[in-house]
Design a protein around this motif. Structure first.
Motif, PDB file in Angstrom:
ATOM      1  N   LEU A   1      42.628  35.939  42.690  1.00  0.00           N
ATOM      2  CA  LEU A   1      42.731  36.039  41.236  1.00  0.00           C
ATOM      3  C   LEU A   1      44.191  36.121  40.803  1.00  0.00           C
ATOM      4  O   LEU A   1      44.936  36.983  41.268  1.00  0.00           O
ATOM      5  N   GLN A   2      44.548  35.256  39.892  1.00  0.00           N
ATOM      6  CA  GLN A   2      45.828  35.339  39.202  1.00  0.00           C
ATOM      7  C   GLN A   2      45.641  36.273  37.998  1.00  0.00           C
ATOM      8  O   GLN A   2      44.508  36.540  37.585  1.00  0.00           O
ATOM      9  N   PRO A   3      46.727  36.764  37.397  1.00  0.00           N
ATOM     10  CA  PRO A   3      46.575  37.569  36.179  1.00  0.00           C
ATOM     11  C   PRO A   3      45.773  36.813  35.124  1.00  0.00           C
ATOM     12  O   PRO A   3      46.018  35.640  34.864  1.00  0.00           O
ATOM     13  N   GLY A   4      44.776  37.497  34.574  1.00  0.00           N
ATOM     14  CA  GLY A   4      43.921  36.908  33.553  1.00  0.00           C
ATOM     15  C   GLY A   4      42.646  36.290  34.096  1.00  0.00           C
ATOM     16  O   GLY A   4      41.777  35.883  33.338  1.00  0.00           O
ATOM     17  N   ASP A   5      42.493  36.232  35.422  1.00  0.00           N
ATOM     18  CA  ASP A   5      41.303  35.621  36.025  1.00  0.00           C
ATOM     19  C   ASP A   5      40.146  36.601  36.118  1.00  0.00           C
ATOM     20  O   ASP A   5      40.329  37.826  36.170  1.00  0.00           O
ATOM     21  N   PHE A   6      38.943  36.017  36.210  1.00  0.00           N
ATOM     22  CA  PHE A   6      37.700  36.748  36.423  1.00  0.00           C
ATOM     23  C   PHE A   6      36.875  35.916  37.394  1.00  0.00           C
ATOM     24  O   PHE A   6      36.859  34.686  37.286  1.00  0.00           O
ATOM     25  N   TYR A   7      36.205  36.597  38.331  1.00  0.00           N
ATOM     26  CA  TYR A   7      35.331  35.865  39.245  1.00  0.00           C
ATOM     27  C   TYR A   7      34.124  36.710  39.583  1.00  0.00           C
ATOM     28  O   TYR A   7      34.226  37.921  39.787  1.00  0.00           O
ATOM     29  N   TRP A   8      32.964  36.044  39.652  1.00  0.00           N
ATOM     30  CA  TRP A   8      31.708  36.678  40.035  1.00  0.00           C
ATOM     31  C   TRP A   8      31.158  35.897  41.213  1.00  0.00           C
ATOM     32  O   TRP A   8      31.160  34.664  41.188  1.00  0.00           O
ATOM     33  N   GLY A   9      30.717  36.603  42.250  1.00  0.00           N
ATOM     34  CA  GLY A   9      30.222  35.906  43.425  1.00  0.00           C
ATOM     35  C   GLY A   9      29.090  36.645  44.110  1.00  0.00           C
ATOM     36  O   GLY A   9      28.648  37.704  43.677  1.00  0.00           O
ATOM     37  N   ASP A  10      28.638  36.045  45.224  1.00  0.00           N
ATOM     38  CA  ASP A  10      27.535  36.620  45.994  1.00  0.00           C
ATOM     39  C   ASP A  10      28.045  37.167  47.321  1.00  0.00           C
ATOM     40  O   ASP A  10      29.251  37.310  47.525  1.00  0.00           O
ATOM     41  N   SER A  11      27.125  37.433  48.245  1.00  0.00           N
ATOM     42  CA  SER A  11      27.463  38.119  49.485  1.00  0.00           C
ATOM     43  C   SER A  11      28.332  37.301  50.447  1.00  0.00           C
ATOM     44  O   SER A  11      28.735  37.812  51.478  1.00  0.00           O
TER      45      SER A  11
ATOM     46  N   ILE B   1      37.125  38.579  47.147  1.00  0.00           N
ATOM     47  CA  ILE B   1      38.043  38.347  46.032  1.00  0.00           C
ATOM     48  C   ILE B   1      39.289  39.186  46.286  1.00  0.00           C
ATOM     49  O   ILE B   1      39.194  40.378  46.598  1.00  0.00           O
ATOM     50  N   ARG B   2      40.456  38.563  46.121  1.00  0.00           N
ATOM     51  CA  ARG B   2      41.728  39.244  46.372  1.00  0.00           C
ATOM     52  C   ARG B   2      42.633  39.119  45.149  1.00  0.00           C
ATOM     53  O   ARG B   2      42.515  38.176  44.390  1.00  0.00           O
ATOM     54  N   THR B   3      43.553  40.073  45.021  1.00  0.00           N
ATOM     55  CA  THR B   3      44.584  39.963  43.987  1.00  0.00           C
ATOM     56  C   THR B   3      45.719  40.933  44.296  1.00  0.00           C
ATOM     57  O   THR B   3      45.606  41.781  45.182  1.00  0.00           O
ATOM     58  N   ILE B   4      46.792  40.792  43.544  1.00  0.00           N
ATOM     59  CA  ILE B   4      47.936  41.707  43.600  1.00  0.00           C
ATOM     60  C   ILE B   4      48.147  42.251  42.192  1.00  0.00           C
ATOM     61  O   ILE B   4      48.172  41.481  41.229  1.00  0.00           O
ATOM     62  N   LEU B   5      48.283  43.560  42.077  1.00  0.00           N
ATOM     63  CA  LEU B   5      48.366  44.228  40.775  1.00  0.00           C
ATOM     64  C   LEU B   5      49.673  44.991  40.610  1.00  0.00           C
ATOM     65  O   LEU B   5      50.150  45.618  41.556  1.00  0.00           O
ATOM     66  N   GLY B   6      50.207  44.960  39.409  1.00  0.00           N
ATOM     67  CA  GLY B   6      51.296  45.841  38.994  1.00  0.00           C
ATOM     68  C   GLY B   6      50.745  46.711  37.881  1.00  0.00           C
ATOM     69  O   GLY B   6      49.934  47.601  38.107  1.00  0.00           O
ATOM     70  N   SER B   7      51.140  46.420  36.636  1.00  0.00           N
ATOM     71  CA  SER B   7      50.621  47.175  35.493  1.00  0.00           C
ATOM     72  C   SER B   7      49.221  46.699  35.105  1.00  0.00           C
ATOM     73  O   SER B   7      48.525  47.362  34.332  1.00  0.00           O
ATOM     74  N   CYS B   8      48.795  45.559  35.630  1.00  0.00           N
ATOM     75  CA  CYS B   8      47.452  45.029  35.360  1.00  0.00           C
ATOM     76  C   CYS B   8      46.395  45.912  36.032  1.00  0.00           C
ATOM     77  O   CYS B   8      46.708  46.727  36.890  1.00  0.00           O
ATOM     78  N   ILE B   9      45.155  45.704  35.623  1.00  0.00           N
ATOM     79  CA  ILE B   9      44.018  46.460  36.169  1.00  0.00           C
ATOM     80  C   ILE B   9      42.989  45.488  36.712  1.00  0.00           C
ATOM     81  O   ILE B   9      42.727  44.445  36.112  1.00  0.00           O
ATOM     82  N   SER B  10      42.392  45.874  37.838  1.00  0.00           N
ATOM     83  CA  SER B  10      41.203  45.185  38.337  1.00  0.00           C
ATOM     84  C   SER B  10      40.038  46.158  38.290  1.00  0.00           C
ATOM     85  O   SER B  10      40.148  47.296  38.763  1.00  0.00           O
ATOM     86  N   ILE B  11      38.957  45.681  37.703  1.00  0.00           N
ATOM     87  CA  ILE B  11      37.678  46.382  37.758  1.00  0.00           C
ATOM     88  C   ILE B  11      36.835  45.589  38.747  1.00  0.00           C
ATOM     89  O   ILE B  11      36.721  44.367  38.623  1.00  0.00           O
ATOM     90  N   CYS B  12      36.291  46.284  39.742  1.00  0.00           N
ATOM     91  CA  CYS B  12      35.404  45.664  40.721  1.00  0.00           C
ATOM     92  C   CYS B  12      34.015  46.254  40.510  1.00  0.00           C
ATOM     93  O   CYS B  12      33.859  47.475  40.511  1.00  0.00           O
ATOM     94  N   MET B  13      33.027  45.385  40.328  1.00  0.00           N
ATOM     95  CA  MET B  13      31.645  45.838  40.139  1.00  0.00           C
ATOM     96  C   MET B  13      30.763  45.168  41.184  1.00  0.00           C
ATOM     97  O   MET B  13      30.852  43.960  41.388  1.00  0.00           O
ATOM     98  N   TRP B  14      29.900  45.971  41.817  1.00  0.00           N
ATOM     99  CA  TRP B  14      29.068  45.487  42.918  1.00  0.00           C
ATOM    100  C   TRP B  14      27.651  46.021  42.775  1.00  0.00           C
ATOM    101  O   TRP B  14      27.449  47.221  42.554  1.00  0.00           O
TER     102      TRP B  14
ATOM    103  N   ILE C   1      53.881  54.035  40.534  1.00  0.00           N
ATOM    104  CA  ILE C   1      54.937  53.052  40.295  1.00  0.00           C
ATOM    105  C   ILE C   1      54.902  51.909  41.312  1.00  0.00           C
ATOM    106  O   ILE C   1      55.779  51.058  41.312  1.00  0.00           O
ATOM    107  N   GLN C   2      53.879  51.879  42.161  1.00  0.00           N
ATOM    108  CA  GLN C   2      53.805  50.865  43.205  1.00  0.00           C
ATOM    109  C   GLN C   2      52.783  49.789  42.867  1.00  0.00           C
ATOM    110  O   GLN C   2      51.729  50.079  42.314  1.00  0.00           O
ATOM    111  N   SER C   3      53.107  48.559  43.262  1.00  0.00           N
ATOM    112  CA  SER C   3      52.125  47.490  43.132  1.00  0.00           C
ATOM    113  C   SER C   3      51.063  47.668  44.216  1.00  0.00           C
ATOM    114  O   SER C   3      51.245  48.424  45.171  1.00  0.00           O
ATOM    115  N   ARG C   4      49.949  46.980  44.044  1.00  0.00           N
ATOM    116  CA  ARG C   4      48.828  47.092  44.963  1.00  0.00           C
ATOM    117  C   ARG C   4      48.299  45.703  45.311  1.00  0.00           C
ATOM    118  O   ARG C   4      48.265  44.823  44.464  1.00  0.00           O
TER     119      ARG C   4
END
Length: 161
Positions: A12-22, A26-39, A140-143
């Motif tokens: 995922l790039q900033p601004g992306d959303f993805y929904w998938g199956d088993s 899904i991977r990403t790198i975050l700074g001030s952005c947020i990722s919500i993961c729902m399973w 203060i760290q990216s993830r």
């Protein structure tokens, strides 16, 4: 559950959303952005967003959703949840990001955006009675995160400096 043989690997790039199956990671790198993961632990489906900003307010074109805004990313989740005939409370939810980036470099907006993104994430959680089981927010760290939809696990690596 063991890792499937043929994994679809989504970055995922900033601004992306993805929904998938088993069969999806899904991977990403975050700074001030947020990722919500729902399973969903029974259906073994889930998704992740990478939002950059809380909202664009009334500037949104009618009918268009953009995952770079928290409120619109939540609507993208709701579409998938409704498509499956499930409820938001049935999902295991995990939150990541919201760092205050560029600490000490004079960029006040960047330092506060992480806090604003965390605030709206908590509002989305509260308003929709989501089942948050894990979070790693602020600092203060990216993830770097990896979300395995086959297991529901999210792997986190914090970057130093």
């Amino acid at each position: 559950m063991n890792r499937p043989e043929n994994v679809i690997d989504i970055f995922l790039q900033p601004g992306d959303f993805y929904w998938g199956d088993s069969g999806t990671r899904i991977r990403t790198i975050l700074g001030s952005c947020i990722s919500i993961c729902m399973w969903h632990p029974v259906k073994l489906e889930g998704g992740m967003c990478h939002y950059m900003l809380p909202t664009r307010g009334d500037r949104r074109p009618k009918g268009e959703l953009d995952g770079k805004y928290a409120d619109e990313a939540w609507e993208l989740f709701r579409k998938e949840i409704n498509r499956l005939g499930t409820k938001p409370s049935e999902y295991v939810t995990k939150l990541f990001g919201g760092a205050s980036m560029f600490q000490g470099k004079g960029n006040v907006l960047s330092m506060k955006m992480g806090d604003k993104n965390i605030e709206i994430a908590r509002n989305i959680i509260r308003t929709n009675s989501l089942n948050v089981v894990s979070e790693n927010l602020g600092g203060i760290q990216s993830r770097r995160i990896h979300f395995e939809i086959w297991s529901g696990n999210v792997w986190l690596k914090r970057h130093e400096g």
